[in-house]
Write an enzyme that holds these catalytic residues in place. Structure first.
Site, PDB file in Angstrom:
ATOM      1  CG  LEU A 141      28.786 -11.579   0.867  1.00 22.08           C
ATOM      2  CD1 LEU A 141      30.007 -12.365   1.329  1.00 22.08           C
ATOM      3  CD2 LEU A 141      28.753 -10.211   1.524  1.00 22.08           C
ATOM      4  CG  ASP A 142      28.274  -6.864  -4.599  1.00 25.22           C
ATOM      5  OD1 ASP A 142      27.075  -7.111  -4.819  1.00 25.22           O
ATOM      6  OD2 ASP A 142      28.685  -5.781  -4.154  1.00 25.22           O
ATOM      7  CE  LYS A 143      32.706 -13.182 -11.295  1.00 30.27           C
ATOM      8  NZ  LYS A 143      32.734 -12.953 -12.762  1.00 30.27           N
TER       9      LYS A 143
END
Length: 345
Positions: A141-143
Site C-alpha cells: 500500500l502507498d505510504k
C-alpha cells in the site's frame, strides 16, 4: 509500489548491423548486459524505452542505425533491520499474518526511508521473516493509504500467496472519497504504466500493464462521493490513477488529485478540516483469500481510520445542513448534532 526507487542516468545506444532484424528486447539484452532480460522487458512495458524518439514495444524489430534511449529504474538496496514498532495485527497464525497499516507508514526501506517501515517492524515481531523476500510482504500500500495487508510467514505460504495474487484470487476492497458525484457503478479497464515524461508518476499508458478497477457509490455529498472500489489487478497507484483518469480524483491526493475543491457553502470549520487532511482519502477496507495451507476461505475488515471518519461525518453534516436550509450557518448545525470541531481561529 511507492517511492522506493531512483532513476539512473539515461542510457543511449545505436543498433549495429549485427542486431538488425532482432526484437527490441533481444537487442537491449545485448546492448545492456548489466540488466536482466525480464527487467528490460518490464521497462519497455512501462514506457521507459524509446526507439528513434518514440515509445517502443517489446516485439518491435530494430534496424541498423536505430537510436535507443533507456531510462533505467534501479531500486536502492537498503539493509532492513528489526525495529520495535507498533503494529496493528488483525490476524496471525503460523503461516500468515494480516496487518492494518496506518497512514504515514512506508511498507519497506528504500532511499529516503532507510528505517521505520512496516518491514522493520515485521522483522522485530518475527525474526524468522528475514528468510523470506521482503519479510514476507507480497503486496503493498502507498505510504499514506491505510488498511489491510497480508504477509506470509513461511516459504510455502509466500509462494502460494504470490501465485494467488497473480491469479487474482486475493480479493481487495477499498473505500475512496472522490471529487464529484458518481451515482452509477462503473468499470475502468485501462493499462497503467510509467508516465512518459514525469518518471515518478504513473499514468494510463497504452504500453502499460492491464489494469481493471470496479467502483460503486456508497454515499454522495454536495461535491464528493464515497466509493466502494474493487481491484482485479494490482498496479502501482492503480486506484489513484484510474479515478483521476475519469476526472474523479481521490480527495487529498497530492500527486493525482489536483487543486482542493470545497463543497458550496462550506464554512471555516469544514474548510479547515478539508485543507488539513493531508493525504489521499483511500483505505483498504476488506481483504479476502483462501488460506495458503488449509484452503479455508478467510476475510477481514478494518474500520475507517479516524481522519477519514471525521471527514465523512463533517461532509454528512454539511449535506444535512444544506438540505435542511441551514445554508452558511453550517458550524452551528454541525455543533448542534454533537460533533466537535476546533475553531480554526
Amino acid at each position: 509500489m511507492t517511492d522506493d526507487a531512483r532513476d539512473e542516468t539515461e542510457r543511449h545506444a545505436e543498433i549495429g548491423p549485427e542486431l538488425a532484424g532482432r526484437r527490441l528486447d533481444q537487442a537491449l539484452a545485448r546492448l545492456f548486459p548489466e540488466f536482466s532480460r525480464s527487467r528490460l522487458q518490464a521497462w519497455i512495458r512501462e514506457g521507459r524505452v524509446s526507439l528513434n524518439g518514440t515509445a517502443a514495444r517489446q516485439r518491435d524489430k530494430v534496424s541498423a542505425g536505430d537510436r535507443v534511449l533507456l531510462h533505467p529504474l534501479i531500486e536502492e538496496q537498503v539493509e532492513c533491520r528489526p525495529q520495535a514498532l507498533p503494529l496493528d495485527i488483525v490476524f496471525e497464525d503460523e503461516h500468515l499474518l494480516v496487518v492494518n497499516k496506518p497512514a504515514g507508514l512506508v511498507v519497506h526501506p528504500a532511499a529516503g526511508n532507510p528505517d521505520g517501515t512496516l518491514q522493520n517492524g515485521l522483522l522485530f515481531h518475527d525474526p524468522a521473516l528475514a528468510a523470506l523476500p521482503r519479510a514476507g510482504i507480497v503486496h503493498r500500500l502507498d505510504k499514506d493509504t491505510t488498511g489491510l495487508m497480508v504477509v506470509a510467514r513461511t516459504q510455502l505460504a509466500y509462494q502460494r500467496l504470490v501465485a494467488a495474487l497473480a491469479a487474482r484470487e486475493i480479493h481487495r476492497e477499498y473505500r475512496a472519497l472522490v471529487l464529484g458525484r458518481l451515482n452509477r457503478p462503473g468499470r475502468i479497464d485501462e493499462p497503467i504504466g510509467r508516465h512518459p515524461t514525469q518518471r515518478t508518476r504513473m499514468a494510463v499508458n497504452p504500453l502499460g500493464k492491464p489494469a481493471v478497477t470496479h467502483y460503486e457509490a456508497l454515499e454522495t455529498f454536495r461535491k464528493h462521493t464515497l466509493l466502494r472500489v474493487r481491484l482485479e489487478t494490482g498496479r502501482t497507484h492503480q486506484i489513484r490513477v484510474h479515478m483521476a483518469y475519469i476526472r474523479h480524483p481521490i480527495f487529498g491526493d497530492p500527486v493525482y488529485g489536483g487543486r482542493l475543491q470545497l463543497p458550496p457553502g462550506a464554512d471555516d470549520a469544514l474548510k479547515a478540516l478539508m485543507r488539513g487532511f493531508g493525504r489521499q482519502a483511500l483505505h483498504a477496507r476488506r481483504l479476502g483469500l483462501s488460506h495458503p495451507v488449509s484452503g479455508q476461505a478467510m476475510q477481514w475488515e478494518a474500520p475507517l481510520p479516524a481522519d477519514m471518519t471525521a471527514l465523512l461525518e463533517a461532509l454528512r453534516a454539511h449535506a444535512r445542513a444544506a438540505d435542511e436550509g441551514f445554508g452558511e450557518d453550517f458550524y452551528t448545525a454541525f455543533s448542534e448534532q454533537g460533533y466537535e470541531i476546533d475553531d480554526p481561529d
